[in-house]
Design a protein around this motif. Structure first.
Motif, PDB file in Angstrom:
ATOM      1  N   ASP A   1      -2.779   5.133  14.778  1.00  0.00           N
ATOM      2  CA  ASP A   1      -2.246   6.062  15.778  1.00  0.00           C
ATOM      3  C   ASP A   1      -3.082   7.326  15.926  1.00  0.00           C
ATOM      4  O   ASP A   1      -3.193   7.879  17.022  1.00  0.00           O
TER       5      ASP A   1
ATOM      6  N   GLU B   1      -9.006   1.112  24.221  1.00  0.00           N
ATOM      7  CA  GLU B   1      -8.409  -0.120  24.726  1.00  0.00           C
ATOM      8  C   GLU B   1      -8.407  -1.200  23.649  1.00  0.00           C
ATOM      9  O   GLU B   1      -7.444  -1.967  23.524  1.00  0.00           O
TER      10      GLU B   1
ATOM     11  N   ARG C   1      -5.631  -0.476  21.141  1.00  0.00           N
ATOM     12  CA  ARG C   1      -4.326  -0.828  21.685  1.00  0.00           C
ATOM     13  C   ARG C   1      -4.087  -2.333  21.640  1.00  0.00           C
ATOM     14  O   ARG C   1      -2.983  -2.806  21.371  1.00  0.00           O
TER      15      ARG C   1
ATOM     16  N   LYS D   1      -3.428  -3.693  17.741  1.00  0.00           N
ATOM     17  CA  LYS D   1      -2.405  -3.104  16.868  1.00  0.00           C
ATOM     18  C   LYS D   1      -1.583  -4.163  16.142  1.00  0.00           C
ATOM     19  O   LYS D   1      -1.194  -3.979  14.995  1.00  0.00           O
TER      20      LYS D   1
END
Length: 319
Positions: free
Chosen positions: A29, A71, A74, A77
């Motif tokens: 994060d 990107e 993301r 994850k």
């Protein structure tokens, strides 16, 4: 389930810090480094304190790849393992190419990725240079005015430039990885077929001209044998051949003119001069004498003109 790492994991500590490849643990994060090993410190130039307290993952990625990095994070994850080739930047600004393998881990309760780095810069640079060299060669081969093709040892086409497409009226897409005579059977009975086999068998260069009726073209081929097959250069000689044919026709016409002058015109002219000379021995009045002299001068003048025409015809024929 993500791998969990805590203070009690002695085996992880030994494998992580003693690994010869750069490794780190980064928080997904925040992109902050939670841990790095000694190999990463040495390879990237940042101290352990700088890694953990001053920089983030974004600092070791080029500016132009920041959005791609976000990107990627993301997307991964929730993935267990990721293998990727990326570009990294060392503290001194040196750009390196790396193969990255990352795993999802739970590091003291934080959602993180553990990353192993393999620096492949040396091989990558070699590959880039090789690609650039191949591209330069391809650009050269595509820009030359000769047709150029390469064949493997089974005579299958491995390269076909745009001039080959124009001269042989066959597209690269149609001929690539096939034999010439598979696509156009008429090559089976051509000199091209015989010379290709001869050159490959005897490792000898071959140069020849052939008229290909199906193309209505004269083509000059030069074949060079190599360890992997054959390289073939060729030029369209049709216009040159037609020019030679026209020149030969003109020379034949000139030779015919010279023959007519020498044999068909000069013979009766010689007879006229002979008659004039014989009449000099006959008595005649002054008027006839002057007429004979004028006729003789005209005959001699015509004889010189015929000789000049023959000389010009011979000169043009030689040129």
């Amino acid at each position: 389930m993500a791998l969990q790492i805590n203070n009690d994991d002695a085996s992880f500590d030994a494998l992580f810090h003693n690994n010869p490849n750069p490794m780190w643990i980064v928080e997904v994060d925040t992109l902050k480094f939670r841990e790095v090993n000694n190999a990463a410190v040495q390879h990237y130039g940042y101290s352990r304190s700088e890694f953990i307290n001053e920089i983030t993952l974004a600092n070791i990625r080029p500016d132009y790849e920041q959005q791609d990095m976000l990107e990627l994070i993301r997307r991964i994850k929730h993935k267990q393992t990721v293998k990727k080739e990326l570009t990294h930047v060392k503290k001194d600004g040196t750009v390196i190419y790396v193969n990255l393998t990352s795993y999802t881990v739970d590091y003291y309760g934080a959602h993180c990725r553990m990353v192993i780095i393999h620096d492949v810069t040396e091989q990558k640079v070699k590959d880039i240079k090789l690609t650039e060299a191949v591209n330069r060669i391809n650009e050269t081969l595509e820009s030359i005015t000769d047709g150029f093709i390469t064949l493997d040892r089974t005579f299958r086409v491995t390269y076909w430039n745009k001039e080959a497409t124009r001269i042989l009226s066959t597209s690269k897409e149609k001929i690539l990885h096939k034999q010439l005579w598979q696509v156009h059977p008429y090559y089976l009975k051509s000199e091209v077929f015989r010379q290709l086999h001869y050159s490959l068998k005897h490792k000898d260069t071959a140069k020849f001209e052939e008229f290909i009726p199906q193309l209505n073209k004269w083509i000059c081929f030069t074949i060079y044998p190599g360890s992997e097959g054959l390289a073939v250069y060729f030029q369209d000689m049709t216009q040159q051949k037609r020019g030679e044919e026209e020149l030969n026709k003109k020379n034949e016409s000139l030779n015919q003119i010279a023959y007519i002058n020498s044999h068909l015109i000069r013979k009766p002219l010689a007879n006229i001069l002979g008659i004039i000379n014989s009449m000099d021995e006959i008595e005649h009045n002054e008027c006839i004498g002057q007429s004979l002299k004028m006729l003789e001068r005209s005959a001699l003048e015509l004889d010189h003109i015929i000789k000049d025409i023959n000389n010009m015809a011979e000169l043009k024929s030689n040129n």
